[in-house]
Each structure stands twice: as C-alpha cells, then as structure tokens.
Design an enzyme around this catalytic site. Structure first.
Site, PDB file in Angstrom:
ATOM      1  N   ARG A 136       0.879  -1.140  -0.016  1.00  0.00           N
ATOM      2  CA  ARG A 136       0.019  -0.078   0.056  1.00  0.00           C
ATOM      3  C   ARG A 136       0.785   1.440   0.017  1.00  0.00           C
ATOM      4  O   ARG A 136       1.588   1.400   0.950  1.00  0.00           O
ATOM      5  CB  ARG A 136      -0.825  -0.045   1.336  1.00  0.00           C
ATOM      6  CG  ARG A 136      -2.152   0.911   0.813  1.00  0.00           C
ATOM      7  CD  ARG A 136      -2.885   1.187   2.223  1.00  0.00           C
ATOM      8  NE  ARG A 136      -2.096   1.728   3.153  1.00  0.00           N
ATOM      9  CZ  ARG A 136      -2.141   1.528   4.618  1.00  0.00           C
ATOM     10  NH1 ARG A 136      -2.692   0.572   5.093  1.00  0.00           N
ATOM     11  NH2 ARG A 136      -1.543   2.319   5.403  1.00  0.00           N
ATOM     12  N   GLU A 152       4.726   6.965   2.584  1.00  0.00           N
ATOM     13  CA  GLU A 152       5.466   5.713   2.673  1.00  0.00           C
ATOM     14  C   GLU A 152       4.889   4.839   1.725  1.00  0.00           C
ATOM     15  O   GLU A 152       3.900   4.937   1.385  1.00  0.00           O
ATOM     16  CB  GLU A 152       5.590   5.466   4.113  1.00  0.00           C
ATOM     17  CG  GLU A 152       4.176   5.100   4.735  1.00  0.00           C
ATOM     18  CD  GLU A 152       4.148   4.178   6.050  1.00  0.00           C
ATOM     19  OE1 GLU A 152       5.476   3.580   6.426  1.00  0.00           O
ATOM     20  OE2 GLU A 152       3.400   4.011   6.616  1.00  0.00           O
ATOM     21  N   ASN A 154       4.189   0.725   2.121  1.00  0.00           N
ATOM     22  CA  ASN A 154       4.107  -0.437   3.195  1.00  0.00           C
ATOM     23  C   ASN A 154       4.364  -1.853   2.396  1.00  0.00           C
ATOM     24  O   ASN A 154       3.450  -2.009   1.484  1.00  0.00           O
ATOM     25  CB  ASN A 154       2.574  -0.499   4.052  1.00  0.00           C
ATOM     26  CG  ASN A 154       2.735   0.892   4.581  1.00  0.00           C
ATOM     27  OD1 ASN A 154       2.990   1.094   5.576  1.00  0.00           O
ATOM     28  ND2 ASN A 154       1.796   1.865   4.112  1.00  0.00           N
ATOM     29  N   SER A 159      -2.977  -3.003   5.734  1.00  0.00           N
ATOM     30  CA  SER A 159      -4.102  -3.123   6.424  1.00  0.00           C
ATOM     31  C   SER A 159      -5.133  -2.403   6.029  1.00  0.00           C
ATOM     32  O   SER A 159      -5.021  -1.401   5.071  1.00  0.00           O
ATOM     33  CB  SER A 159      -3.959  -3.096   7.971  1.00  0.00           C
ATOM     34  OG  SER A 159      -3.954  -1.657   8.534  1.00  0.00           O
ATOM     35  N   LYS A 319      11.955   3.230   5.725  1.00  0.00           N
ATOM     36  CA  LYS A 319      11.892   4.512   5.423  1.00  0.00           C
ATOM     37  C   LYS A 319      13.214   5.061   5.063  1.00  0.00           C
ATOM     38  O   LYS A 319      13.430   5.788   4.023  1.00  0.00           O
ATOM     39  CB  LYS A 319      11.522   5.180   6.744  1.00  0.00           C
ATOM     40  CG  LYS A 319       9.982   5.354   6.989  1.00  0.00           C
ATOM     41  CD  LYS A 319       9.269   5.350   8.281  1.00  0.00           C
ATOM     42  CE  LYS A 319       7.810   5.309   7.997  1.00  0.00           C
ATOM     43  NZ  LYS A 319       7.556   4.066   8.384  1.00  0.00           N
ATOM     44  N   LYS A 386      11.678  11.037  10.922  1.00  0.00           N
ATOM     45  CA  LYS A 386      11.021   9.475  11.000  1.00  0.00           C
ATOM     46  C   LYS A 386      12.220   8.446  11.205  1.00  0.00           C
ATOM     47  O   LYS A 386      13.160   8.523  10.787  1.00  0.00           O
ATOM     48  CB  LYS A 386      10.457   8.986   9.469  1.00  0.00           C
ATOM     49  CG  LYS A 386       9.435  10.106   9.397  1.00  0.00           C
ATOM     50  CD  LYS A 386       8.708   9.250   8.122  1.00  0.00           C
ATOM     51  CE  LYS A 386       7.590  10.226   7.598  1.00  0.00           C
ATOM     52  NZ  LYS A 386       6.902   9.566   6.416  1.00  0.00           N
ATOM     53  N   GLU A 390       7.154   0.983  11.866  1.00  0.00           N
ATOM     54  CA  GLU A 390       5.925   1.246  11.346  1.00  0.00           C
ATOM     55  C   GLU A 390       4.649   1.046  12.268  1.00  0.00           C
ATOM     56  O   GLU A 390       5.100   0.508  13.343  1.00  0.00           O
ATOM     57  CB  GLU A 390       5.952  -0.181  10.561  1.00  0.00           C
ATOM     58  CG  GLU A 390       6.962  -0.419   9.635  1.00  0.00           C
ATOM     59  CD  GLU A 390       6.935   0.773   8.262  1.00  0.00           C
ATOM     60  OE1 GLU A 390       5.906   0.970   7.903  1.00  0.00           O
ATOM     61  OE2 GLU A 390       7.803   0.857   7.555  1.00  0.00           O
ATOM     62  N   GLY A 391       3.732   1.406  11.868  1.00  0.00           N
ATOM     63  CA  GLY A 391       2.663   1.282  12.782  1.00  0.00           C
ATOM     64  C   GLY A 391       1.965   2.564  13.426  1.00  0.00           C
ATOM     65  O   GLY A 391       1.040   2.493  14.366  1.00  0.00           O
ATOM     66  N   ARG A 469      -7.852   7.544   4.680  1.00  0.00           N
ATOM     67  CA  ARG A 469      -7.871   7.705   6.126  1.00  0.00           C
ATOM     68  C   ARG A 469      -8.096   9.043   6.299  1.00  0.00           C
ATOM     69  O   ARG A 469      -7.232   9.822   5.782  1.00  0.00           O
ATOM     70  CB  ARG A 469      -6.800   7.025   6.943  1.00  0.00           C
ATOM     71  CG  ARG A 469      -6.920   5.485   6.849  1.00  0.00           C
ATOM     72  CD  ARG A 469      -5.414   4.951   7.239  1.00  0.00           C
ATOM     73  NE  ARG A 469      -4.402   5.229   6.514  1.00  0.00           N
ATOM     74  CZ  ARG A 469      -3.376   5.066   6.772  1.00  0.00           C
ATOM     75  NH1 ARG A 469      -2.961   4.395   7.902  1.00  0.00           N
ATOM     76  NH2 ARG A 469      -2.399   5.382   5.814  1.00  0.00           N
TER      77      ARG A 469
HETATM   78  P1  ADP Z   1       3.966   4.644   9.785  1.00  0.00           P
HETATM   79  O1  ADP Z   1       4.918   3.521   9.130  1.00  0.00           O
HETATM   80  O2  ADP Z   1       4.315   4.729  11.460  1.00  0.00           O
HETATM   81  O3  ADP Z   1       2.561   4.734   9.603  1.00  0.00           O
HETATM   82  P2  ADP Z   1       4.174   7.140   8.417  1.00  0.00           P
HETATM   83  O4  ADP Z   1       5.425   7.470   7.616  1.00  0.00           O
HETATM   84  O5  ADP Z   1       3.034   6.660   7.540  1.00  0.00           O
HETATM   85  O6  ADP Z   1       4.741   5.991   9.458  1.00  0.00           O
HETATM   86  O7  ADP Z   1       3.892   8.154   9.281  1.00  0.00           O
HETATM   87  C1  ADP Z   1       2.813   8.175  10.107  1.00  0.00           C
HETATM   88  C2  ADP Z   1       1.619   9.430   9.926  1.00  0.00           C
HETATM   89  O8  ADP Z   1       2.461  10.582  10.133  1.00  0.00           O
HETATM   90  C3  ADP Z   1       1.173   9.353   8.549  1.00  0.00           C
HETATM   91  O9  ADP Z   1       0.065   8.676   8.324  1.00  0.00           O
HETATM   92  C4  ADP Z   1       0.888  10.935   8.446  1.00  0.00           C
HETATM   93  O10 ADP Z   1      -0.327  11.296   8.964  1.00  0.00           O
HETATM   94  C5  ADP Z   1       1.937  11.557   9.081  1.00  0.00           C
HETATM   95  N1  ADP Z   1       3.088  11.818   8.171  1.00  0.00           N
HETATM   96  C6  ADP Z   1       3.972  11.071   7.984  1.00  0.00           C
HETATM   97  N2  ADP Z   1       4.909  11.690   6.967  1.00  0.00           N
HETATM   98  C7  ADP Z   1       4.320  12.964   6.662  1.00  0.00           C
HETATM   99  C8  ADP Z   1       4.890  13.942   6.036  1.00  0.00           C
HETATM  100  N3  ADP Z   1       5.830  14.183   5.211  1.00  0.00           N
HETATM  101  N4  ADP Z   1       3.913  15.144   6.159  1.00  0.00           N
HETATM  102  C9  ADP Z   1       2.878  15.236   6.855  1.00  0.00           C
HETATM  103  N5  ADP Z   1       2.298  14.218   7.523  1.00  0.00           N
HETATM  104  C10 ADP Z   1       3.119  13.238   7.313  1.00  0.00           C
HETATM  105 MG    MG Z   2       1.871   5.012   7.650  1.00  0.00          MG
END
Ligand code: ADP
Ligand code: MG
Length: 494
Positions: A136, A152, A154, A159, A319, A386, A390-391, A469
C-alpha cells in the site's frame, strides 16, 4: 512562519438537522455489511465476539481525478521497484548498515536476511521461489504543488484493504438518493476484496502445496482489534478459492512449526504444509518479545512457502530505503534500461523531499542534506523526522524534531528527514463508537498493489484498490487502529 491553510472543502454540504438520520443509516449499513471492528467489551465471555461499526466518515473526500488516476497507474511500477530493490541484497545491506548499527530492530532484520541466504538461494535455484507483495503506497495531496506526495510505501501488514472496499460500498449507498448532491459515479471502483485474496491464492498455487492440503497462514498479533478486516481475507480465500487459513502468532509457529531441511517444507502445528505466510504482524519490535519470535521469523524465511513479505521485501519498505531511492540517480539502477528514464520521471512525480541524516552524508552535504537540516532547525513545522518504524505514533515533529537535529550524532543515522506534506483541509462528519462529530480534517490516500512472482515469471502485478483515512486537522499522526483516524473514500472531481 505559519503556512497558509487552504479553505475547507467537502464533497457535499450537510445541515445539522440532516446529519443524525444519515449517521443512523450509515451505522446500520456498516454493521449489516461487516464494516466492523472488535469492541473488546470485557462483559462478553469472548470480548472479540462483540463488534461495532468501524470508525467512518459520513461523506467521501474530494480528490482531483487526474492525480488519483496517475497514482493508480504508477502502482505496478512501485510493485516492480520493490521487487528489484529486494533482489539487490548488497544494496539493502549497504543502504541499511548505518541505520542498523543504531537501531537494533533493523539490525535484526538485516541479520535474518544474511543468515537465510543459503536456503533462499537454493530455493531460487530449484525454481520454487514465490514472492507475494500486498503493498500500500500512502500519499497526501500536497496543496502547494497539487501533487499526491508519497508518505511511505508499506510492504508488510498493509491493513484495512477489505474494510475499505466496504467503505466504498457505504458511500455508494449514501450517494444513492440518501445524500442529495452526492454522485455515486464519482466513487472509483475498489476491488481490494477480490484482488488481495486472489493474489494470496495465486501465490499459494505457485507454491505447489495446495494439492497436498497446504494452507495459508495469517501471522497475527495476539489480541488484534482489527481482526475483522483480516477475517474478510480469510472468508474470501475460502469462498473464492476453497483455501483454508490458519491464524497463528509467531510464538505458535516457533512452538509447533517443523521445517524439513531437505525440502524446505514447513509443517504447521496441525500437520498441514504451509503454502503462504501472510504477515499481519512482525513489523514492530513489540511483535518479537523473545528469541522464540525471531526463531519463527527465520524458520519461515528458510521455508519454501510464499512469504508476504520476505525479510528482503520488508527491508525494501523501510523509510531509509525510501529516502535513499529519492537520491538523484539511485532509482534508475532498479528500472529496466529501456524505460528507465520515463519510469523514473513518473515515480518522481510522487516523491517528497527526503534527506539522509547519516553524519557522513551530512558532512558531504549529500542531496542537500546539510542545508535541509539547517532549514529544519529554523522551520521545524515544515518537516517530519522519522525513525525506522511502522505502525504509527513514532515520528517527531516541531520542537522535538528541532531538539533531535540540534543534538545530532550517529543515532540520527536511524532517522530520515522528510518534507512536511500540506494537504488541503476538508470538513467531515466523523462517526466513532456510534457518536458523530463535525471537524476540519486532513486525509491520506493509500493505493494497494498486488504482485506475485514465481521465479522469473511475474504472475500478478496490478493496482488493487484504495483506502482513504481521515483525521482531525490538529493531529499529526493518522492511524485508524490507533484511534486517530476514520475510514473514508475518494470522491473524484475534475
Ligand atoms: P508509519 O509507518 O508509522 O505509518 P508514516 O510514515 O505513515 O509512518 O507516518 C505516520 C503518519 O504521520 C502518517 O499517516 C501521516 O499522517 C503523518 N506523516 C508522515 N509523514 C508525513 C509528511 N511528510 N507530511 C505530513 N504528514 C506526515
Ligand atoms: Mg503509515
């Protein structure tokens, strides 16, 4: 400096008196169609038997049609990119070694990759390698550029695919005369309920174990609250393919799994051969509370079952790899030479600014990393920091981000710095636990991709549906299971 927040939009305007009856309709539809999560109500003998509608948005989110269709179109390319990156183990090793030195979890996964190399090579040599990707790719619409920028990609435990297809049906129901002004033809088809089980079944068939009673193993966390999304896959595997699924934890597999070293066949506690391991666990250090869980992961990796994901796929979805692939010149290495330039240009349409924080890269100012760090210290609100996790709930923002960058050091090798994506603000009616609230919101789009390769033959490679979402505009993170966000769907506008 504060960024200008665009005016709130929505797919349709609702008056306050309209909302409650529509919420009643939506919740009943959700309950009757299996758009549910476990309630975990302790008054039940088995708390998982009590269910409640999934957190949901009453109306869909407007997205520009052309950009949405481009995100669908690029998905097979992301699938092949993951496959090519995962196959290049020296690249994975070199890219992840500095992060692995600082982050024990990444180090452990890399260790598992190296330790299982002989078995994996033998499997490939014997023509029985089967890889299964259920990916995803997550995006936010970036208001300043008008592009979907990738948050990102996945490669493990992606899920909500099945609940998301039901969410599309719910919005279709709301659009069929219930909410005037909502046009059902603007809700794109969402085939996750068919594509995800079909890809798992294709991998099971390719594994060669089905005729001998082989089963799909869903590797689960103990006490999963989102089990009904997973159960949809199991039900579909049965109804569409007559394939049985066992739900096992890594601890169950450690205790009762037996690997036949000569053939690579992994026999499960009930005596069946494993055809596919589909992970909905194993992505966070908490899933490995003891050595037994790591032993199970290695056992699976050494086996001849199809794995979703392999350890290499999981590492290709980190990442750090995402950041490295955005470095000029790196992407081309993983694309077929004949189309590399065009493919790279298309993929890059979705890349946000990403920078390494490895002190060696900062010293060399690789890809402008040093300048980005200086800017992030001055304007932390324009960046996200970051770790290799994950999660949800792991990223650093604002003052915490600034403090970590000012402190510096080797530990930052396990982090990446990312441009903050600034999505447009919408107005949504969020329905959670039977109660609704109107709020200013931000949305994140996920596009699913399925991929199956049997040795050199790509059996499946397609865009397989989507997820939206939606979270309140004031919260940084967006997990539905974590309680921050609700399920939603896209509404395509010109
Ligand atoms: P995880 O693997 O924990 O899901 P993500 O990279 O998806 O990590 O980051 C978690 C959440 O943080 C995302 O669903 C989003 O809401 C927010 N986020 C992550 N990266 C960005 C970004 N570059 N700009 C804005 N919001 C972000
Ligand atoms: Mg995410």
């Amino acid at each position: 400096m504060q960024h200008e927040i665009p005016r709130a939009t929505s797919s349709v305007q609702l008056g306050p008196a309209d909302i409650q009856p529509l919420v009643d309709d939506a919740v009943v539809f959700a309950n009757q169609h299996g758009l549910v999560v476990a309630l975990k109500d302790p008054r039940f003998v088995n708390p998982d038997y009590a269910v409640i509608h999934a957190p949901l948005s009453l109306t869909p989110v407007p997205y520009p049609r052309a950009r949405f269709e481009l995100a669908q179109q690029v998905m097979p390319l992301f699938n092949t990119l993951v496959d090519a990156v995962a196959a290049d183990e020296s690249y994975l090793e070199a890219t992840l070694r500095p992060a692995a030195a600082q982050d024990a979890f990444t180090g452990r996964l890399l260790g598992c990759l190296l330790a299982t190399r002989p078995e994996r090579q033998a499997l490939r040599g014997s023509g029985r390698e089967v890889v299964l990707g259920v990916h995803r790719s997550d995006y936010m619409l970036d208001a300043p550029s008008g592009k979907f920028l990738q948050v990102e990609l996945n490669t493990i435990a992606s899920s909500f695919g099945c609940l998301s297809a039901l969410m599309t049906r719910l919005h279709g129901y709301m659009a069929s005369g219930r909410i005037s002004g909502l046009d059902a033809s603007r809700l794109p088809p969402n085939p996750t309920l068919e594509h995800i089980p079909d890809a798992i079944a294709a991998a099971a068939t390719a594994s060669g174990h089905v005729a001998a009673g082989g089963v799909v193993v869903m590797v689960v966390q103990p006490g999963e609250r989102n089990a009904y999304d997973q159960q949809w896959i199991q039900l579909q595997l049965w109804e569409r393919h007559r394939l049985r699924t066992l739900r096992l934890t890594l601890a169950d597999i450690a205790a009762g799994g037996r690997l036949d070293a000569a053939s690579g066949t992994l026999t499960l506690p009930g005596g069946q051969p494993a055809a596919v391991f589909y992970f909905r666990a194993g992505y966070t250090p908490a899933d490995y509370p003891s050595e037994a869980e790591w032993a199970a992961r290695e056992l699976i990796e050494r086996s001849n079952a199809a794995k979703c994901p392999t350890v290499a796929y999981q590492l290709a979805g980190t990442k750090k790899v995402q950041q490295d692939l955005a470095t000029p010149g790196v992407l081309e290495r993983f694309l077929p030479p004949a189309t590399a330039a065009a493919d790279a240009a298309l993929l890059r349409e979705f890349f946000a600014g990403l920078w390494s924080l490895d002190p060696r890269d900062l010293a060399a100012d690789a890809g402008g990393a040093a300048a980005a760090v200086r800017d992030a210290i001055a304007r932390p609100e324009a960046y996200v920091l970051k770790p290799q996790r994950e999660g949800g709930g792991n990223n650093l923002y604002g003052e915490e981000l600034r403090a970590a960058l000012q402190q510096g050091g080797e530990e930052l090798s396990a982090y990446i710095l990312m441009q903050r994506i600034l999505p447009p603000v919408n107005r949504s009616v969020l329905v959670r636990n039977g109660q609704w609230q109107e709020a200013e919101t931000l949305s994140e789009l996920g596009i699913y991709g399925t991929f199956v390769r049997h040795n050199n033959a790509v059996v499946v490679n397609q865009q397989s549906g989507h997820l939206v979402r939606t979270k309140t505009a004031s919260s940084n993170e967006g997990g539905v299971a974590a309680g921050f966000a609700v399920l939603d769907s896209p509404y395509l506008v010109e």
